[in-house]
Motif scaffolding. Structure first.
Motif, PDB file in Angstrom:
ATOM      1  N   GLY A 177      -1.413  14.170  -3.810  1.00 43.29           N
ATOM      2  CA  GLY A 177      -2.736  14.796  -3.873  1.00 43.29           C
ATOM      3  C   GLY A 177      -3.450  14.583  -5.194  1.00 43.29           C
ATOM      4  O   GLY A 177      -4.131  15.476  -5.693  1.00 43.29           O
ATOM      5  N   THR A 178      -3.327  13.396  -5.771  1.00 41.20           N
ATOM      6  CA  THR A 178      -4.001  13.124  -7.049  1.00 41.20           C
ATOM      7  C   THR A 178      -5.448  12.716  -6.809  1.00 41.20           C
ATOM      8  O   THR A 178      -5.874  12.488  -5.671  1.00 41.20           O
ATOM      9  CB  THR A 178      -3.300  11.988  -7.817  1.00 41.20           C
ATOM     10  N   GLU A 179      -6.162  12.587  -7.899  1.00 37.93           N
ATOM     11  CA  GLU A 179      -7.560  12.138  -7.881  1.00 37.93           C
ATOM     12  C   GLU A 179      -7.697  10.787  -7.196  1.00 37.93           C
ATOM     13  O   GLU A 179      -8.666  10.517  -6.503  1.00 37.93           O
ATOM     14  CB  GLU A 179      -8.052  11.969  -9.334  1.00 37.93           C
ATOM     15  N   ALA A 180      -6.682   9.954  -7.427  1.00 37.08           N
ATOM     16  CA  ALA A 180      -6.781   8.572  -6.947  1.00 37.08           C
ATOM     17  C   ALA A 180      -6.370   8.428  -5.483  1.00 37.08           C
ATOM     18  O   ALA A 180      -6.271   7.319  -4.974  1.00 37.08           O
ATOM     19  CB  ALA A 180      -5.899   7.677  -7.810  1.00 37.08           C
ATOM     20  N   ALA A 181      -6.112   9.544  -4.818  1.00 35.98           N
ATOM     21  CA  ALA A 181      -5.612   9.455  -3.446  1.00 35.98           C
ATOM     22  C   ALA A 181      -6.576   8.689  -2.542  1.00 35.98           C
ATOM     23  O   ALA A 181      -7.775   8.952  -2.548  1.00 35.98           O
ATOM     24  CB  ALA A 181      -5.394  10.852  -2.886  1.00 35.98           C
ATOM     25  N   PRO A 182      -6.056   7.718  -1.779  1.00 36.01           N
ATOM     26  CA  PRO A 182      -6.928   7.011  -0.835  1.00 36.01           C
ATOM     27  C   PRO A 182      -7.358   7.962   0.294  1.00 36.01           C
ATOM     28  O   PRO A 182      -6.642   8.896   0.615  1.00 36.01           O
ATOM     29  CB  PRO A 182      -6.029   5.902  -0.297  1.00 36.01           C
ATOM     30  N   ALA A 234       0.841  -1.207   0.000  1.00 35.55           N
ATOM     31  CA  ALA A 234       0.000   0.000   0.000  1.00 35.55           C
ATOM     32  C   ALA A 234       0.869   1.247   0.000  1.00 35.55           C
ATOM     33  O   ALA A 234       0.568   2.230  -0.697  1.00 35.55           O
ATOM     34  CB  ALA A 234      -0.927  -0.008   1.215  1.00 35.55           C
ATOM     35  N   HIS A 235       1.961   1.200   0.774  1.00 38.50           N
ATOM     36  CA  HIS A 235       2.835   2.372   0.838  1.00 38.50           C
ATOM     37  C   HIS A 235       3.542   2.620  -0.494  1.00 38.50           C
ATOM     38  O   HIS A 235       3.817   3.755  -0.859  1.00 38.50           O
ATOM     39  CB  HIS A 235       3.865   2.205   1.957  1.00 38.50           C
ATOM     40  N   ALA A 236       3.827   1.546  -1.199  1.00 36.32           N
ATOM     41  CA  ALA A 236       4.528   1.688  -2.472  1.00 36.32           C
ATOM     42  C   ALA A 236       3.577   2.070  -3.603  1.00 36.32           C
ATOM     43  O   ALA A 236       3.917   2.879  -4.469  1.00 36.32           O
ATOM     44  CB  ALA A 236       5.245   0.383  -2.805  1.00 36.32           C
TER      45      ALA A 236
END
Lengths: 469, 366, 100
Positions: free
Chosen positions: B348-353, B337-339
């Motif tokens: 800060g992208t759209e896909a940010a969890p 997950a970290h990678a």
């Protein structure tokens, strides 16, 4: 749990002498040793050796009986066959004896754990039939065994001793492959003046060489490119000497290039160690009594720096004097008075060391082995792998251990630790002290989970399992 | 500015994040400690574990599940890049129980969590006999086990090594033997080390494990992190004895049985103790009686990096925008997950969890 | 004494039967087991679990762990064991611990 004034680990010359001295001053002393009989490696089984075996081994060896005899007198509890695997604060010692765990407590500990053969990673050194010269000595001392077709490889006085003993037994070595050079001897000559005080060592060495020469044992000097050949076991030693390639077929290869302090127990207690350039090894930092920088911990004998059996005996007694004084059994004045002859004897014993260490330096190609040479026997890690770890940012052996498992096997780094430190130090351009050494933790020797589990909650009563001698 | 990202801490957490950022074309400099630093990355138990995590915070269970699900792909990519396998086995793991009461109580909690996770929590309960079919060496004192199918285990040291190699291969700079003494932000970030090294960076990630507790407050973090000691044992290499891992024991890919772990609040003391070793040995033998004859060859104490609730902390500094605290106790499980996922959050992208539940706001009353 | 064997034995001692890896041997009672096996011509004590390479005693002082054998289900250093009547010695884990 039984409590003692002093627990001594190791029944070699330092441990035996210290036990006697401390007990003579009224301390309750316990002496723990892995072997079934006192003596350490240098006087291994000295009490059982008689006749021809004693003659072959010589007076320096049989002299050890003087120490074992005094050990049997009152006041020392000698626990034989005791494998100490943890020493914790307090001090609490955990050990295994005849398959059962036991513990005891002591106000002070004296580590007299002696020396190990300096690791000598050469191509083929893991093959059956390759042993340390020390192993060859132990086979003779304890079991009366001598290799019939052996080649001795390396440098140092022990090689001459074992060669002479083999000559006396009628099975001279096939050859001696020696690595020291004329330049080493030339460098050593400047220490000769100091060594005169230790003349007896030099005289003995000359005598051994004469025995070897009389028996026409071939000696090859300044040997390089040494490798042991064999399919499944040692079959020959290959090397170059004076520009000529040699190959000597044999059954047994005995390796030696000096001994180094066995620091496992001291390191597990957090004792500070420093690199000793003169002996090319780490040694604990000690005061003039053998006191370490961990309160209550003392170290005597080769474990504190290589000095040999006689030096160990004196150092053991010096440590015992200090411990007796700490325990209130001796005044400082008394302690110092008794120390005077011991100190001068110790200094005499050490006088020849600089000469010998310079004349017989460690084998260069074993200190920085070729990439393909296995350096960790347990996990079969090659030197090149350790150099690769340095490229991945490993500054010290603990990171390298995590990456490549060197030092993770049952010997716990005893036969790879110095090599890994040397390889990383060389690759990173740092000193051995900056590079450091393995973090040594319990168990100092493997212990079964069953023994460990049996010690849960109720500390076992050690008394019922001991066979004091 | 020397680097887009400076990462303080070269353990599995820091290197995983570095790897992810490098994959996205960022320049990265990792500042790593020395041989003697506390390193949970080389002392951990090596589980890639889902069960029992997030019992009170389903988002944590979900985060662990997401990482476990993408772990194999991550490991394969590392292996392909470095030529060195990162052993991973994900065929389920056990929570072993010595009493029916604890087994049932745990199952109840798992059922609650399962409902909160919309049923995505695949576990089954094995009685002693069913367990014995799976684990022939299981002992009679084990009444049963919860087998969770999303659990597994890895070789954490091979992961660490692969990350160290691949981060360098991708052009990451790793500075070793560094102790960061100050992080300031006069304009861009400026990092100062004890040996005098300085580094300018656009952004800073604090992933220094226990070291974050010292450095964090100066960077505007609460960083309420404490050490918790875990003693771990490992035996000689043995023939196959244990099939699936549990929190009590697992058989590592090299053959040894790893046994863990104590939970001790003893500050920064990472020593092992005879009572600690004996207790662990006794429990392991109760689970697998054949272990009584196995030789213990090594033991170690490692310090867990724990937040007050045991959950990870992902927080951007309010005082120093562009500085992020990334810390967790489960660096192995969360490595993937970290990678793969965290860089989106950092960038800060759209896909940010959505990692809001892992922010420091949960420690409002400090 | 058999001159084909790699070691010369200085003294004879009363012998007792033992079994090593399925083979019956007569070894000196009370002797160091590693030494006695070497003297009896046992050249390989075990194969390593890493590469399967053969190993035999190296240090004879309990430090190197190359002389490992299995006795009563426990893997031990042969150089730290004394020969007793009827000792059953196997290779560690029956020799079936090949490279993992």
């Amino acid at each position: 749990m039984d409590r003692f004034d002093l627990a001594i680990i190791g029944a070699g010359p330092a441990g035996m002498a210290a036990a006697r001295e401390a007990a003579d001053h009224g301390l309750r002393v316990v002496l723990l040793d892995e072997q079934a009989r006192a003596g350490g490696q240098i006087y291994r089984d000295v009490d059982r050796v008689t006749g021809l075996r004693g003659d072959i081994l010589g007076a320096d060896y049989t002299d050890g009986a003087r120490l074992t005899a005094r050990l049997r007198a009152e006041g020392v509890r000698h626990i034989i066959g005791a494998v100490v695997w943890a020493i914790e604060e307090g001090f609490r010692l955990s050990y295994t004896r005849e398959g059962r765990g036991a513990q005891l407590a002591a106000d002070r500990v004296l580590l007299a754990t002696g020396a190990l053969e300096r690791p000598m990673p050469l191509p083929g050194w893991t093959l059956p039939g390759v042993m340390t010269a020390g192993a060859g000595q132990i086979l003779l001392k304890q079991s009366g065994l001598l290799a019939r077709r052996a080649v001795l490889v390396g440098s140092g006085p022990l090689l001459y001793l074992i060669a002479a003993q083999m000559v006396r037994a009628g099975v001279p070595p096939l050859a001696m492959v020696e690595t020291q050079t004329r330049a080493d001897m030339a460098r050593a000559m400047r220490h000769l003046g100091g060594a005169v005080r230790g003349w007896s060592y030099l005289a003995k060495g000359i005598g051994l060489l004469a025995e070897i020469t009389r028996a026409r044992v071939p000696r090859y000097r300044a040997a390089t490119g040494i490798a042991i050949d064999g399919e499944g076991r040692a079959e020959a030693v290959r090397f170059t000497s004076r520009g000529r390639a040699q190959r000597i077929a044999c059954d047994t290869v005995l390796l030696h290039h000096g001994v180094v302090p066995n620091t496992q127990a001291a390191r597990s207690l957090g004792v500070t160690h420093r690199w000793r350039a003169d002996q090319a090894c780490f040694a604990p930092v000690l005061d003039t009594w053998g006191g370490a920088d961990v309160p209550g911990v003392f170290i005597a004998g080769d474990g504190g720096g290589i000095g040999g059996a006689k030096a160990a005996e004196h150092a053991g007694r010096l440590a015992a004097l200090r411990i007796a004084e700490c325990a209130g059994r001796l005044t400082e004045a008394d302690r110092d008075r008794r120390a005077v002859p011991l100190r001068s004897a110790l200094s005499r014993e050490l006088a020849a060391r600089p000469f010998l260490d310079t004349a017989y330096p460690p084998v260069a190609e074993a200190l920085s082995p070729a990439d393909a040479t296995i350096i960790c026997r347990c996990e079969e890690v090659a030197a090149g792998t350790i150099r690769g770890h340095a490229k991945l940012g490993c500054l010290g052996p603990n990171q390298a251990k995590a990456f490549g498992r060197a030092g993770m096997g049952p010997c716990q780094g005893r036969y790879c630790g110095l090599t890994v430190t040397a390889l990383l130090a060389e690759a990173n351009g740092r000193s051995p002290d900056e590079t450091g050494y393995y973090r040594i933790r319990p168990p100092l020797k493997p212990v079964t989970l069953g023994e460990l589990a049996a010690m849960e909650d109720t500390a076992p009563d050690s008394a019922e399992q001991e066979r004091a001698t | 500015m020397d680097t887009d990202y400076a990462i303080i801490g070269g353990g599995v957490v820091g290197l995983s994040v570095a790897w992810g950022l490098l994959s996205r074309g960022r320049t990265v400099t990792v500042l790593d400690g020395d041989d003697g630093s506390f390193r949970a990355s080389r002392g951990n138990f090596g589980l890639v574990w889902v069960q029992s995590k997030g019992m009170n915070q389903p988002r944590y269970a979900r985060w662990s599940q997401r990482s476990a699900a993408i772990w194999a792909g991550f490991a394969e990519e590392l292996a392909a890049n470095t030529g060195q396998a990162v052993p991973l086995e994900q065929k389920g793991g056990y929570d072993l129980h010595f009493s029916e009461e604890t087994l049932h109580a745990t199952v109840e909690k798992y059922e609650t969590l399962k409902a909160q996770l919309d049923g995505d929590y695949p576990f089954e309960v094995l009685g002693h006999n069913a367990l014995r079919k799976e684990e022939p060496h299981i002992g009679p004192k084990v009444v049963g086990a919860i087998l969770h199918h999303q659990d597994g285990h890895a070789n954490p040291l091979k992961l660490l090594q692969a990350l160290a190699a691949d981060v360098r291969r991708m052009g990451g700079r790793v500075l070793t033997g560094k102790t960061v003494t100050a992080v300031t932000k006069p304009d861009a970030f400026r990092i100062t080390c004890a040996d005098g090294t300085t580094l300018g960076a656009g952004r800073v990630i604090l992933s220094a494990g226990l070291g974050a507790a010292q450095l964090g407050p100066s960077m505007g973090f609460k960083a309420p992190i404490r050490p918790q000691r875990g003693q771990v044992l490992i035996t000689e290499k043995l023939p196959k004895l244990i099939n699936r891992p549990s929190l009590i024991a697992r058989q590592v890919d090299e053959g040894g049985i790893q046994i863990g772990a104590t939970n001790e609040e003893v500050g920064h003391d990472d020593r092992v103790t005879q009572p600690g070793l004996s207790g662990l040995a006794a429990e392991a033998i109760a689970a697998y009686p054949a272990l009584a004859r196995a030789q213990l060859v090594r033991s170690w104490g490692a310090l867990r990096v724990l937040s007050p609730d045991g959950l990870p902390i992902y927080q951007e500094s309010a005082e120093m925008p562009g500085a992020f605290l990334v810390t967790c106790h489960s660096g192995i499980t969360l490595a993937a997950a970290h990678a793969r996922l965290l860089p989106d959050w950092l960038e800060g992208t759209e896909a940010a969890p959505d990692l809001e539940v892992f922010s420091e706001s949960r420690f409002a009353v400090s | 004494m058999n001159p084909a064997l790699p070691f010369l034995e200085l003294e004879a001692a009363p012998r007792v039967p033992v079994i090593f890896d399925g083979t019956a041997l007569e070894l000196p009672e009370g002797a160091n087991l590693a030494a006695a096996l070497l003297a009896a011509g046992v050249g390989v004590f075990r194969q390593t679990p890493v590469s399967g390479a053969p190993r035999a005693p190296f240090c004879m002082m309990g430090a190197c762990f190359d002389c490992l054998v299995e006795i009563d289900g426990v893997v031990r250093q042969a150089c730290m064991v004394e020969v007793t009547v009827g000792l059953e010695i196997r290779k560690p884990h029956g020799g079936d611990l090949g490279p993992v």
